[in-house]
Design a protein around this motif. Structure first.
Motif, mmCIF file in Angstrom:
data_model
loop_
_atom_site.group_PDB
_atom_site.id
_atom_site.type_symbol
_atom_site.label_atom_id
_atom_site.label_comp_id
_atom_site.label_asym_id
_atom_site.label_seq_id
_atom_site.Cartn_x
_atom_site.Cartn_y
_atom_site.Cartn_z
ATOM 1 N N GLN A 48 0.867 -1.183 0.000
ATOM 2 C CA GLN A 48 0.000 0.000 0.000
ATOM 3 C C GLN A 48 0.899 1.227 0.000
ATOM 4 N N MET A 49 0.831 2.035 -1.036
ATOM 5 C CA MET A 49 1.701 3.193 -1.168
ATOM 6 C C MET A 49 1.155 4.364 -0.353
ATOM 7 N N PRO A 50 2.059 5.229 0.150
ATOM 8 C CA PRO A 50 1.610 6.381 0.933
ATOM 9 C C PRO A 50 0.823 7.366 0.077
ATOM 10 N N ASN A 51 -0.008 8.148 0.710
ATOM 11 C CA ASN A 51 -0.861 9.112 0.028
ATOM 12 C C ASN A 51 -0.096 10.410 -0.211
ATOM 13 N N ARG A 52 0.849 10.351 -1.113
ATOM 14 C CA ARG A 52 1.638 11.516 -1.526
ATOM 15 C C ARG A 52 2.261 11.193 -2.873
ATOM 16 N N PRO A 53 2.794 12.172 -3.573
ATOM 17 C CA PRO A 53 3.385 11.881 -4.885
ATOM 18 C C PRO A 53 4.545 10.891 -4.762
ATOM 19 N N LEU A 54 4.693 10.042 -5.775
ATOM 20 C CA LEU A 54 5.782 9.081 -5.795
ATOM 21 C C LEU A 54 7.097 9.794 -6.044
ATOM 22 N N GLN A 55 8.156 9.312 -5.404
ATOM 23 C CA GLN A 55 9.477 9.884 -5.602
ATOM 24 C C GLN A 55 10.087 9.312 -6.874
ATOM 25 N N ASP A 56 10.902 10.103 -7.531
ATOM 26 C CA ASP A 56 11.616 9.619 -8.703
ATOM 27 C C ASP A 56 12.803 8.789 -8.249
ATOM 28 N N ASP A 57 13.177 7.824 -9.069
ATOM 29 C CA ASP A 57 14.334 6.986 -8.759
ATOM 30 C C ASP A 57 15.595 7.794 -9.026
ATOM 31 N N THR A 58 16.323 8.119 -7.975
ATOM 32 C CA THR A 58 17.556 8.896 -8.116
ATOM 33 C C THR A 58 18.789 8.010 -8.128
ATOM 34 N N GLY A 59 18.601 6.697 -8.007
ATOM 35 C CA GLY A 59 19.726 5.782 -8.046
ATOM 36 C C GLY A 59 20.379 5.536 -6.710
ATOM 37 N N ASP A 60 19.896 6.174 -5.644
ATOM 38 C CA ASP A 60 20.533 5.993 -4.341
ATOM 39 C C ASP A 60 19.779 5.033 -3.431
ATOM 40 N N LEU A 61 18.615 4.526 -3.871
ATOM 41 C CA LEU A 61 17.844 3.578 -3.071
ATOM 42 C C LEU A 61 17.831 2.210 -3.756
ATOM 43 N N PRO A 62 17.830 1.128 -2.979
ATOM 44 C CA PRO A 62 17.767 -0.205 -3.589
ATOM 45 C C PRO A 62 16.376 -0.510 -4.136
ATOM 46 N N VAL A 63 16.327 -1.399 -5.111
ATOM 47 C CA VAL A 63 15.060 -1.812 -5.720
ATOM 48 C C VAL A 63 14.432 -2.893 -4.854
ATOM 49 N N CYS A 64 13.121 -2.857 -4.718
ATOM 50 C CA CYS A 64 12.377 -3.861 -3.965
ATOM 51 C C CYS A 64 12.583 -5.225 -4.641
ATOM 52 N N ALA A 65 13.174 -6.187 -3.923
ATOM 53 C CA ALA A 65 13.478 -7.500 -4.489
ATOM 54 C C ALA A 65 12.209 -8.277 -4.827
ATOM 55 N N VAL A 66 11.156 -8.108 -4.040
ATOM 56 C CA VAL A 66 9.896 -8.808 -4.301
ATOM 57 C C VAL A 66 9.291 -8.305 -5.608
ATOM 58 N N CYS A 67 9.257 -6.998 -5.795
ATOM 59 C CA CYS A 67 8.733 -6.418 -7.041
ATOM 60 C C CYS A 67 9.532 -6.928 -8.237
ATOM 61 N N LEU A 68 10.843 -6.918 -8.118
ATOM 62 C CA LEU A 68 11.716 -7.321 -9.225
ATOM 63 C C LEU A 68 11.475 -8.783 -9.590
ATOM 64 N N ASP A 69 11.400 -9.666 -8.604
ATOM 65 C CA ASP A 69 11.160 -11.089 -8.874
ATOM 66 C C ASP A 69 9.807 -11.313 -9.527
#
Length: 86
Positions: A48-69
């Motif tokens: 469940q995503m927070p009720n605010r605009p999504l952040q852009d991927d700046t390359g400094d955060l890891p990717v969610c492994a569950v989403c990727l799989d």
């Protein structure tokens, strides 16, 4: 009894921190459809995503492994579109 107004002052240039500090993967057609209907898009992992605009991927955060799989293994469960990674 009186009520006081309170204000939150956020320093310029900082962004709100996400709960899990991960970049989630969304199905592009489902994300567009959700935005056009003013709803929150749901990532592949179902978080469940927070009720605010999504952040852009700046390359400094890891990717969610569950989403990727899930995105690599099967098509989107909502619309059937297969994810492509370039």
């Amino acid at each position: 009894m009186s009520v006081q107004e309170s204000t939150l002052v956020r320093p310029v240039g900082t962004r709100p921190k996400d709960e899990d500090d991960l970049v989630h993967i969304f199905c592009t057609p489902c994300k567009r459809r959700a935005r056009s209907r003013a709803r929150r898009p749901v990532p592949y992992c179902g978080k469940q995503m927070p009720n605010r605009p999504l952040q852009d991927d700046t390359g400094d955060l890891p990717v969610c492994a569950v989403c990727l799989d899930l995105a690599r293994s099967a098509p989107c469960p909502r619309c059937g579109t297969q994810a492509r990674f370039d």
